[in-house]
Every structure is written in structure tokens, then in C-alpha cells.
Design a protein around this motif. Structure first.
Motif, mmCIF file in Angstrom:
data_model
loop_
_atom_site.group_PDB
_atom_site.id
_atom_site.type_symbol
_atom_site.label_atom_id
_atom_site.label_comp_id
_atom_site.label_asym_id
_atom_site.label_seq_id
_atom_site.Cartn_x
_atom_site.Cartn_y
_atom_site.Cartn_z
ATOM 1 N N UNK A 124 0.821 -1.216 0.000
ATOM 2 C CA UNK A 124 0.000 0.000 0.000
ATOM 3 C C UNK A 124 0.852 1.262 0.000
ATOM 4 N N UNK A 125 1.930 1.224 0.765
ATOM 5 C CA UNK A 125 2.818 2.390 0.816
ATOM 6 C C UNK A 125 3.473 2.623 -0.554
ATOM 7 N N UNK A 126 3.962 1.545 -1.154
ATOM 8 C CA UNK A 126 4.587 1.673 -2.477
ATOM 9 C C UNK A 126 3.587 2.181 -3.507
ATOM 10 N N UNK A 127 2.388 1.623 -3.459
ATOM 11 C CA UNK A 127 1.372 2.037 -4.424
ATOM 12 C C UNK A 127 1.026 3.516 -4.247
ATOM 13 N N UNK A 128 0.874 3.901 -2.988
ATOM 14 C CA UNK A 128 0.559 5.309 -2.733
ATOM 15 C C UNK A 128 1.637 6.222 -3.300
ATOM 16 N N UNK A 131 2.323 4.841 -7.633
ATOM 17 C CA UNK A 131 1.244 4.770 -8.616
ATOM 18 C C UNK A 131 0.180 5.838 -8.383
ATOM 19 N N UNK A 132 -0.069 6.167 -7.102
ATOM 20 C CA UNK A 132 -1.107 7.150 -6.816
ATOM 21 C C UNK A 132 -0.544 8.555 -6.639
ATOM 22 N N UNK A 133 0.763 8.709 -6.855
ATOM 23 C CA UNK A 133 1.389 10.035 -6.807
ATOM 24 C C UNK A 133 1.206 10.745 -5.471
ATOM 25 N N UNK A 134 1.150 9.991 -4.398
ATOM 26 C CA UNK A 134 1.053 10.637 -3.096
ATOM 27 C C UNK A 134 2.445 11.072 -2.652
ATOM 28 N N UNK A 135 2.542 12.288 -2.159
ATOM 29 C CA UNK A 135 3.840 12.773 -1.696
ATOM 30 C C UNK A 135 4.193 12.108 -0.366
ATOM 31 N N UNK A 136 5.454 12.233 0.013
ATOM 32 C CA UNK A 136 5.863 11.706 1.323
ATOM 33 C C UNK A 136 5.070 12.397 2.433
ATOM 34 N N UNK A 137 4.862 13.711 2.273
ATOM 35 C CA UNK A 137 4.084 14.449 3.280
ATOM 36 C C UNK A 137 2.668 13.905 3.400
ATOM 37 N N UNK A 138 2.051 13.663 2.247
ATOM 38 C CA UNK A 138 0.668 13.162 2.260
ATOM 39 C C UNK A 138 0.613 11.770 2.877
ATOM 40 N N UNK B 115 -6.933 13.670 -14.133
ATOM 41 C CA UNK B 115 -7.348 15.055 -13.890
ATOM 42 C C UNK B 115 -7.447 15.357 -12.400
ATOM 43 N N UNK B 116 -8.063 14.444 -11.680
ATOM 44 C CA UNK B 116 -8.258 14.710 -10.252
ATOM 45 C C UNK B 116 -8.642 13.435 -9.523
ATOM 46 N N UNK B 117 -8.254 13.379 -8.252
ATOM 47 C CA UNK B 117 -8.751 12.313 -7.383
ATOM 48 C C UNK B 117 -9.890 12.908 -6.564
ATOM 49 N N UNK B 118 -11.087 12.418 -6.784
ATOM 50 C CA UNK B 118 -12.266 12.991 -6.141
ATOM 51 C C UNK B 118 -12.569 12.311 -4.816
ATOM 52 N N UNK B 119 -12.082 11.119 -4.671
ATOM 53 C CA UNK B 119 -12.409 10.342 -3.483
ATOM 54 C C UNK B 119 -11.246 9.398 -3.217
ATOM 55 N N UNK B 120 -10.773 9.411 -1.974
ATOM 56 C CA UNK B 120 -9.699 8.491 -1.608
ATOM 57 C C UNK B 120 -9.945 8.105 -0.158
ATOM 58 N N UNK B 121 -10.779 7.116 0.032
ATOM 59 C CA UNK B 121 -11.316 6.807 1.356
ATOM 60 C C UNK B 121 -10.729 5.510 1.890
ATOM 61 N N UNK B 317 -11.675 4.570 -4.215
ATOM 62 C CA UNK B 317 -11.034 5.666 -4.935
ATOM 63 C C UNK B 317 -11.860 6.027 -6.161
ATOM 64 N N UNK B 318 -12.028 7.316 -6.355
ATOM 65 C CA UNK B 318 -12.706 7.798 -7.569
ATOM 66 C C UNK B 318 -11.807 8.838 -8.216
#
Lengths: 173, 328
Positions: A124-128, A131-138, B115-121, B317-318
Motif C-alpha cells: 500500500x505504501x509503495x502504491x501510494x 502509482x497514486x502520486x502521493x507525496x511523502x508528506x501526504x 485530472x483529479x482524485x475525487x475520493x480516496x477513502x 477511490x474515484x
């Protein structure tokens, strides 16, 4: 020489190949957004030269030459303002990348297997992050951990992934 | 691993992550220029980096076709395997015809711009959804009876420490529609959320926007003769429809929708250790102001049960994505 590709044939080939082009480009331009810009320019360059493409030959190696050329243009343009690879380093890496295509494809298969074997929280951490472009801060905020702790976890997971891939390569050998 | 190798690995990762300082990039360039083994190491790590970032096949299973054809006004599409940019203008014209042809074959051009992530629950806040049927305002989960739980029944959350447990296919006070046998009882435990799209009017106007809904779904071990399916939907709505929403009339919602996809397809496996990533996608009409999304699990109709003994959802996720190609 066979007839050149029409629009639809070109689009099909390009769309089928785009992920592979992105993968090539990211070896030299690791930022995903920058790499996508490069691939976008590659689409134009390919279309301009499509008359020179021999449909009897594989499209990806031909297209990759254009992609690498566009990556070089990007590096040259960005070298004064940003931290990028030197052009002569990029040229050496290109040679290595082309020679290692089959090996990297094998590693990608093992990567998928190793990824599937990771505990859910690590995956999950790797994917975030990737792949999901989550920053380290996020990620730190979402996981209620410090930035440093998240980055250390990321490093550990990447290290164990690499070790897993190496083990599989050794086992195959 | 020796010190040089460790230093090289750290430098490569710092560079790939975009965190390297000028001095570190200089040092990395120096090492790569001097040493073929360093270049090999770089190439391997860089390729892993790019695969993890762009190769969707590493992360998700392909979506399956909806079995609920009558409610599907838009094709349920296989999960696209590519994230990309809109094609350059000089090439876009080429793509339109291909997209049409592709839809006719049930295959869609796999080229998307996020474009955007509208939901990430991930339910980590611990706040339980409201159990009052379909919501009438954006930003809250509402639907059938659920609870937020930690690891239980051999199931650990897909991420973090919490997940949503589905309890029943109804909620206290739910209307039974006694006169209509098809609406009297539901065997689907679901949760809904209304999403405000009005900030994306300009993007929607291009006519090439796709909403992609996904969630991780799992179940505690259940008897072999029972069957459960993942159930997802996305409804595109105008503002007028949203003003008149009623909490217990999903059929009316479908009738009033500008477009809808309803996918009740993938069977849940009986292994509580494995999460399944499932979902659906919808081409969002340009005049849509809201999306109503739904995630849930359905009993096999023959089971005729409204309770759910151990079914869980996490990481809903949406996203909005653009094909980069104007729809005809």
C-alpha cells in the motif's frame, strides 16, 4: 517497402507502445510528468517520420529511438536549470538500456511476483507513493507517521524488493 | 553491499525521487560516467521506478464486463493499462476515428490523463457512514448498515488499521416498497457518496472525461455453497435530479441519470487474506453536475439473505481522467 501506415494504424501502434516508451524515457527522465511530456513530443516526431517506418519491422525499437532522442532534447534544455543527468551519461545509459531490454523485461516479471508477495501495508505504501502520486508528506499525514519514518520504510521496502528480484534471478540461473 | 554500492543506491533513489541536491546529482553523474556496473545498477533501479509508477498491470486486476446489461448505458470497459497525456493537437484528429471504432469493438483506447482524485477513502478516520440510504448532500458516505472496524475474522485492512464492514442490505427505517416485489427486499449491502463535479465544468465540456471508481473488497471465509459478488455503480446526475433525491430509490435514480454504469460481476473468493480490487468506469456527460457512486457486495439472489456475516471494503477511490480525445 510496404505501404506506409495510415492514421488509424499509426494510432494503434502508438497507443499500444506508449507505456513501453514511457518506461524507456523514465530511465533518463525519472519524473513521470516530465517523461510524459517527452513521450508527447515523441508522438509528434513519430508521426512526422511515419513514412520512413517499415511496418514489417517491430514498432517499439523504432519508436524508442525517437523517444530517446526527445529525452536528449529535454535533458539539454533543462540542464541549466534543473538537476538532470549529463548528456554523455545519458548516452552511455541509452546503450545500456538497449542492451538490457530482455533482462529488464525478466526483472519486471519478477518485480510483479515480488510485489504480490509484499505485506499489504508495504504494498500500500509503495502504491501510494509511486502509482497514486502521493507525496511523502501526504503519506506521512495519512499514516500518522513522520516524513522520515515514511521515507525510511520506503527505502526498506525498495531494498527488499530488489533483493527479492535478485534472489529470483539467481534461482533461475 | 559495500559502502560505495550503498552510496550509489542511495544516490540513485534520491535522484529518481527528485530529492537529490546539486552536489548529489554531480556525484551520481560522476559515478555513472566512470563505472559500467554503476550504470547497470542505475538502469535496474530506474526501470523498477518507472514500472511501479506507470505500469498499472502491476497494481490492479482487469475489470470484467457488467452482467447487469439493462442498466448499463455506457459500456463497462476493461481497466485501462496506460496513463498518459492528451495527444498533441496534430495527432488528436487521428484518434477520434479510432476511439469510435474501438468502442464499437468493445475496446477502448488506453490513453488517459489523470485530472483529479475525487475520493480516496480508507476509513482511517474511524467515522462510520450514515445508515440512512442514499445521501442527498456531497461528501458523506451513506447507505445500508455498516461499521468501521480494525482487523477481524481473519481479515486485516487493505491499508492502514481500519476498514468498512458491511452488516446488512438495509438500514433502520428503510422503505420496503411492499407493492413492488422487485423493490421489496434488497440483497445488496452498499454505500453511496455524492460527488460535486461543478468545479470541473470546463474539463467536462471537452466531452472526454472518464470517472473511474475502484475499491478493495474482501470477505471472511464463507461456506462453499455461498456466492457473493462485488457491486459498483456510477450515476451521472444533473443538479435538478440531485435536488430531488430520495434516500431509498436507486431505481428512480437510474431512470433520472444522464448516464449510468452498474457493475455487479466479480465473485469474491473465500480467502480472507486476499483483497480484490474491483470497480467500474463511466464516460461522464458534459452536462453532469454530480456523480453518485456506489460500492457494495451482493448476495447471490438465491441466498435470499439481508445480513452479511463478514464482508469488508477499503481504499475506495474515484478519479477523473481525460482520454485527451474529444468525443464525437
Amino acid at each position: 517497402m510496404p505501404a506506409p501506415l495510415n492514421h488509424e494504424q499509426f494510432m494503434r501502434l502508438f497507443l499500444q507502445s506508449e507505456r513501453e516508451l514511457l518506461r524507456y524515457v523514465m530511465a533518463l527522465v525519472p519524473n513521470v510528468s516530465d517523461a510524459r511530456d517527452v513521450v508527447q513530443e515523441t508522438a509528434l516526431a513519430l508521426w512526422r517520420e511515419i513514412g520512413k517506418y517499415d511496418p514489417a519491422k517491430p514498432f517499439i525499437p523504432w519508436a524508442c529511438r525517437f523517444a530517446l532522442n526527445e529525452a536528449r532534447v529535454f535533458l539539454r534544455k533543462e540542464s541549466r536549470q534543473r538537476r538532470v543527468l549529463q548528456e554523455d551519461v545519458a548516452a552511455l545509459l541509452e546503450v545500456k538500456r538497449i542492451a538490457a531490454t530482455a533482462e529488464l523485461d525478466t526483472r519486471r516479471v519478477y518485480l510483479q511476483e515480488c510485489l504480490a508477495g509484499l505485506p499489504e501495508d508495504q504494498r500500500g505504501l509503495l502504491r501510494g507513493y509511486y502509482f497514486d502520486d502521493e507525496s511523502i508528506d501526504a503519506l506521512a499525514a495519512r499514516l500518522s507517521r513522520s516524513r522520515e519514518a515514511v521515507y525510511k520504510s520506503l527505502q526498506r521496502i525498495r531494498h527488499s524488493l530488489q533483493q527479492c528480484i535478485e534472489r529470483k534471478i539467481l534461482a533461475e540461473a | 553491499m559495500n559502502d560505495t554500492s550503498l552510496e550509489l543506491t542511495d544516490l540513485i533513489h534520491a535522484f529518481l525521487d527528485g530529492r537529490a541536491t546539486d552536489a548529489e546529482v554531480d556525484r551520481l553523474n560522476e559515478m555513472l560516467l566512470a563505472d559500467a556496473a554503476a550504470r547497470e545498477m542505475y538502469m535496474q533501479l530506474a526501470d523498477t521506478h518507472s514500472c511501479l509508477a506507470v505500469d498499472e498491470q502491476l497494481w490492479v486486476e482487469p475489470l470484467r464486463e457488467s452482467v447487469n446489461k439493462p442498466q448499463t448505458r455506457e459500456p463497462v470497459r476493461p481497466k485501462a493499462s496506460m496513463l498518459g497525456r492528451p495527444l498533441p493537437a496534430a495527432v488528436v484528429g487521428l484518434a477520434v476515428g479510432l476511439l469510435c471504432a474501438s468502442l464499437a469493438f468493445g475496446y477502448v483506447v488506453p490513453l488517459f490523463l489523470h485530472l483529479a482524485t475525487l475520493l480516496n477513502e480508507n476509513f482511517e478516520s474511524g467515522v462510520p457512514p450514515v445508515s440512512t440510504g442514499m445521501p442527498s448532500r456531497p461528501g458523506v458516505w451513506s447507505g445500508d448498515s455498516t461499521e468501521v472496524v480494525g482487523p477481524t475474522q481473519g481479515v486485516t485492512p487493505h491499508s492502514g488499521g481500519k476498514m468498512l464492514r458491511l452488516l446488512r442490505a438495509d438500514y433502520p427505517g428503510k422503505s420496503r416498497h411492499e407493492a413492488d416485489p422487485f423493490r421489496r427486499v434488497s440483497y445488496v449491502a452498499d454505500q453511496w457518496q455524492l460527488i460535486d463535479l461543478r468545479a470541473f465544468k470546463a474539463e467536462l465540456a471537452a466531452g472526454n472525461v472518464i470517472a473511474r471508481l475502484s475499491a478493495a473488497v474482501n470477505a471472511a471465509e464463507f461456506p462453499e455453497d455461498e456466492t457473493y459478488r462485488c457491486s459498483f455503480s456510477i450515476h451521472a446526475l444533473d443538479a435538478e435530479t440531485v435536488r430531488n433525491l430520495t434516500p431509498d430509490d436507486p431505481y428512480g435514480l437510474s431512470d433520472a441519470s444522464l448516464a449510468v454504469v452498474d457493475a455487479t460481476n466479480a465473485s469474491l473468493d473465500r480467502d480472507p487474506r486476499t483483497w480484490q480490487i474491483e470497480g467500474c468506469e463511466l464516460h461522464v456527460p458534459a452536462d453532469a453536475s454530480y456523480l453518485m457512486v456506489r460500492v457494495g457486495v451482493a448476495h447471490n439472489f438465491e441466498q435470499r439473505r439481508e445480513d452479511f456475516p463478514g464482508h469488508f471494503i477499503d481504499d475506495v477511490k474515484l478519479t477523473l481522467n481525460s482520454t485527451g480525445i474529444a468525443r464525437p
